[in-house]
Write an enzyme that holds these catalytic residues in place. Structure first.
Site, short mmCIF file in Angstrom:
data_model
loop_
_atom_site.label_atom_id
_atom_site.label_comp_id
_atom_site.label_asym_id
_atom_site.label_seq_id
_atom_site.Cartn_x
_atom_site.Cartn_y
_atom_site.Cartn_z
N ARG A 1 21.18 101.61 13.95
CA ARG A 1 20.25 100.80 14.45
C ARG A 1 20.27 99.70 15.39
NH1 ARG A 1 19.39 105.11 12.86
NH2 ARG A 1 18.11 105.81 11.39
N SER B 1 10.08 104.21 9.75
CA SER B 1 10.56 103.38 8.53
C SER B 1 10.37 102.07 9.05
CB SER B 1 12.29 103.75 8.64
OG SER B 1 12.36 105.04 8.25
N GLU C 1 12.55 96.87 10.15
CA GLU C 1 13.07 97.74 11.46
C GLU C 1 11.93 97.60 12.52
OE1 GLU C 1 14.09 102.44 12.09
OE2 GLU C 1 15.17 101.27 10.49
#
Length: 303
Positions: free
Chosen positions: A162, A217, A295
């Site tokens: 990520r 998420s 996130e």
């Protein structure tokens, strides 16, 4: 280039929340993009590049800046032959994945269910079901703050879980080039790839609250779990064990289907969502001694 003032950002984010942005610009060419950046500089305002708004929480107060979204030349997929593709930043990741699958290429077909654009996917090195967008990328074309275009080899993009170099250098992703393996080289057919995609989509539908506004998420996967469960790195596990499934603040709710999703259960504000995410972080820290990291990107003034 299209420009408007006081555009409600709730129309452009998957959470369906967010106040007005000072200027909203749609760039169809690199020159349009440069013009929007010039507008921001002349007005003394920051700017933000918007994809599909699927990993973003905009303040209820809005954003006192320039939001730039892409269209036109940024929406093209160019087939370079032999599994090589050049893809514009505005191309939906699902469209790219399905296009290459139909042509018999593997590598990113399992990412078709991710709702963001190619630019956003590169920025955060989006991944799912064992595949990551950075793994098949060969080069990224980007514009830096001095308005210079760079062609950056994938090895210099610092792709990780990520993350990518673009989160640090603030260069604007214009397009990316990929080299995908033929399905036949992996002993598979297009039908096999389609079956794998269908399985991934079924898992996504069964385990994620796709029918409610959300931003995917909420928290990043952990490097390691709590002391008594060091191998457990899924944030949802700890959120559920903390008894937070279904917990609500205003219209924001920890999904009853997947604990690592915060959803707009109806009438949520951005403040509700941010406060709930912070509450979840605190409760998990208190119970397990681990710190969950968001996130989702926050944009605007939340004070």
């Amino acid at each position: 280039m299209f420009i408007c003032e006081n555009e409600p950002m709730c129309k452009h984010t998957s959470f369906k929340v967010g106040g007005p942005v000072r200027y909203f610009a749609k760039a169809e060419t690199v020159e349009d993009l440069k013009a929007a950046m010039t507008l921001a500089r002349e007005k003394g305002l920051p700017y933000f590049i918007l994809g599909n708004g699927t990993n973003l929480l905009v303040s209820d107060k809005g954003y006192d800046g320039v939001v730039i979204t892409f269209a036109g030349e940024f929406s093209a997929i160019e087939d370079l032959g032999n599994g090589a593709f050049k893809v514009g930043a505005a191309v939906p990741l699902g469209r790219f994945a399905r296009t290459t699958l139909k042509q018999g290429f593997a590598g990113i077909h399992k990412l078709a269910g991710i709702p963001g654009t190619l630019g956003g996917a590169i920025y955060m090195n989006a991944g799912a079901y064992g595949q990551e967008i950075g793994s098949c990328c060969t080069q990224v074309k980007a514009l830096d703050e001095s308005r210079t275009v760079h062609e950056i080899p994938a090895n210099d993009c610092s792709f990780g879980y990520r993350q990518s170099i673009f989160q640090k250098n603030k260069a604007i992703i214009l397009s990316a080039t990929f080299q995908l393996p033929a399905a036949s080289a992996e002993g598979k057919t297009v039908a096999n790839l389609e079956a794998e995609l269908a399985e991934c989509m079924a898992k996504r539908k069964a385990s994620q609250p796709l029918n409610m506004p959300n931003a995917g998420s909420t928290f990043k996967r952990l490097d390691k779990g709590a002391t008594d469960t060091p191998a457990q790195i899924a944030p949802g596990y700890y959120i559920e064990q903390a008894g937070l499934k279904g917990f609500r603040i205003g219209g924001a709710e920890v999904s009853t289907l997947h604990a690592n999703f915060i959803v707009n259960a109806g009438g949520a504000t951005a403040a509700n969502i941010k406060t709930l995410s912070e509450y979840v972080q605190q409760k998990v820290a208190d119970k397990f001694g681990i710190q969950l990291k968001r996130e989702i990107i926050l944009l605007g003034n939340f004070e």
